[in-house]
Design an enzyme around this catalytic site. Structure first.
Site, PDB file in Angstrom:
ATOM      1  N   LYS A 154       0.999  -1.253  -0.093  1.00 34.28           N
ATOM      2  CA  LYS A 154       0.140  -0.093  -0.011  1.00 34.28           C
ATOM      3  C   LYS A 154       0.794   1.166  -0.044  1.00 34.28           C
ATOM      4  CE  LYS A 154      -3.999  -1.980   0.581  1.00 34.28           C
ATOM      5  NZ  LYS A 154      -5.269  -1.906  -0.409  1.00 34.28           N
ATOM      6  N   ASP A 182      -0.481  -0.338  -4.441  1.00 35.06           N
ATOM      7  CA  ASP A 182      -1.948   0.048  -4.545  1.00 35.06           C
ATOM      8  C   ASP A 182      -2.039   1.344  -3.819  1.00 35.06           C
ATOM      9  OD1 ASP A 182      -4.666   0.489  -4.330  1.00 35.06           O
ATOM     10  OD2 ASP A 182      -5.179  -1.656  -3.318  1.00 35.06           O
ATOM     11  N   GLU A 202      -2.514  -0.085  -8.664  1.00 36.69           N
ATOM     12  CA  GLU A 202      -3.938  -0.116  -8.319  1.00 36.69           C
ATOM     13  C   GLU A 202      -4.294   1.139  -7.907  1.00 36.69           C
ATOM     14  OE1 GLU A 202      -6.002  -2.818  -6.031  1.00 36.69           O
ATOM     15  OE2 GLU A 202      -4.359  -4.235  -6.057  1.00 36.69           O
ATOM     16  N   ASP A 212      -9.475  -0.118  -9.832  1.00 36.82           N
ATOM     17  CA  ASP A 212     -10.058  -0.952  -8.664  1.00 36.82           C
ATOM     18  C   ASP A 212     -11.209  -0.272  -8.341  1.00 36.82           C
ATOM     19  OD1 ASP A 212     -10.743  -2.602  -6.449  1.00 36.82           O
ATOM     20  OD2 ASP A 212      -9.112  -2.170  -5.309  1.00 36.82           O
ATOM     21  N   LYS A 261     -13.905  -7.462  -7.790  1.00 32.35           N
ATOM     22  CA  LYS A 261     -14.320  -7.752  -6.425  1.00 32.35           C
ATOM     23  C   LYS A 261     -15.937  -8.170  -6.200  1.00 32.35           C
ATOM     24  CE  LYS A 261     -10.354  -5.375  -4.238  1.00 32.35           C
ATOM     25  NZ  LYS A 261     -10.033  -3.943  -3.602  1.00 32.35           N
TER      26      LYS A 261
HETATM   27 MG    MG Z   1      -7.027  -2.120  -4.452  1.00 34.92          MG
END
Ligand code: MG
Length: 367
Positions: free
Chosen positions: A162, A190, A218, A243, A267
């Protein structure tokens, strides 16, 4: 097979270590677990993690959607009437994609159990194995390098990190991790919407010029900023994966038409379940855009459903299903086996889940 009751409750699964992103810090997975009962011995299992900062879905909202909209629309209906049921789930109310995903996967589970076949096979899937990445939580560069080495020792060969709060510190963290792992380790990042388009291009190209060898980024920019996303896709050396910008199939279509991203993250909690995830995968196939299968911080009922979807569609080439690996315990019985990076689907009918332990009942609606 008639639907006779929907029953749901809460389960709390502690994480091994607190999970930190640009948006939040979380210590446990708080989930809504759904059971759909029928007039046979079969029970369908679903799960919805309330992830308000991403989906807008809260525990109370998920329960309200189940009680007031989804349960009344489904009670008394026949599971064999599957295609119509799928439509009912998506049109019972707007938004509320997590509640819809929980119901959708429980119905797929029942449909597979009805005909005695695993869902991934029902969908035409030939593979039953996936390899997931592992997310390294945000900490000091030294701690992250240590955590990355531990992950490599556990057998992981793809790490996700992240980024997004402090670009200089992000580079230091990535450099520490890159130096600590074998050269062929895949590192993906991400940003969770943290940057402006220009910032994103400057930061990402700077990372590649420093030899950090980032596989993909992402969601570098705000979810609604498709023009910005396209700008980054066109100007960054790092492939861009949409995303938060992609919830349902309509979002995916818009991004594909615009050429706004190189990759799409599917997702179930964003798109409302397997029914819509299949539509996104098909659209992506048409445009030749590979997909990642991802998850929220969620338990193994929902991640297991995502694994079935991924095994069914070859366009899903990237797997980010590390939710269960981040949990300190697992209340789910049956379903996919998570052995470090390897995910294996058993040959059990439906989604293969047989029980979820420790669920505290919230409510039920019966015929
Ligand atoms: Mg993500």
């Amino acid at each position: 097979m008639k639907i006779t009751a929907l029953e749901w409750g809460r389960v709390s699964i502690p994480l091994r270590t607190p999970f930190k992103t640009a948006l939040r810090t979380v210590a446990s997975v708080e989930d809504i677990i759904l059971r759909i009962h029928t007039d046979t011995e079969h029970v369908g299992f679903g799960e919805a993690p309330p992830t308000g900062v991403i989906t807008g879905d809260t525990a109370e909202g998920i329960c309200g959607a189940l009680k007031n909209h989804l349960a009344p629309a489904l009670l008394g209906r026949e599971v064999e009437d599957f295609e119509t049921l799928m439509h009912t789930v998506q049109t019972a109310l707007v938004h509320n994609s997590s509640a819809k995903a929980a119901v959708d996967m429980a119905l797929w589970d029942l449909y597979g159990k009805r005909y005695g076949i695993p869902v991934y096979k029902l969908l035409g899937g030939a593979r039953n194995q996936l390899v997931t990445d592992l997310t390294i939580s945000v900490n000091s560069p030294e701690e992250m390098a240590r955590d990355a080495r531990i992950a490599i020792d556990r057998g992981f060969d793809c790490l996700k990190m992240k980024v997004g709060v402090d670009p200089a510190l992000d580079v230091a963290r990535l450099a520490a991790v890159r130096a600590a792992v074998p050269a062929d380790t895949v590192i993906r990042i991400d940003a969770n919407q943290a940057w402006t388009p220009r910032e994103a291009v400057r930061i990402l190209n700077g990372m590649q010029e420093k030899g950090l060898d980032i596989e993909l980024v992402e969601q570098p920019v705000k979810a609604h900023d498709l023009e910005g996303l396209k700008y980054v896709t066109q100007h960054s050396y790092v492939p861009v994966l949409a995303d938060e910008a992609v919830f349902g199939p309509e979002d995916a279509l818009r991004i594909l038409q615009l050429g706004a991203a190189d990759l799409i993250n599917i997702k179930l909690m964003k798109c409302g379940g397997i029914h819509n995830a299949l539509k996104i995968a098909t659209l992506a196939e048409l445009y030749g855009v590979q997909c990642m299968i991802g998850c929220m911080l969620e338990g193994r009922v929902a991640v297991n459903a995502a694994a079935h979807l991924a095994c069914a569609r070859g366009i899903v080439t990237k797997v980010d299903l590390d939710g269960p690996m981040l949990c300190a315990s697992d209340p789910v019985r049956g379903g996919a086996v998570f052995q470090e990076k390897d995910i294996t689907l058993p040959d059990a009918p439906g989604l293969g889940v047989t029980d979820v332990e420790g669920v505290i009942p919230i409510d039920a609606v019966r015929l």
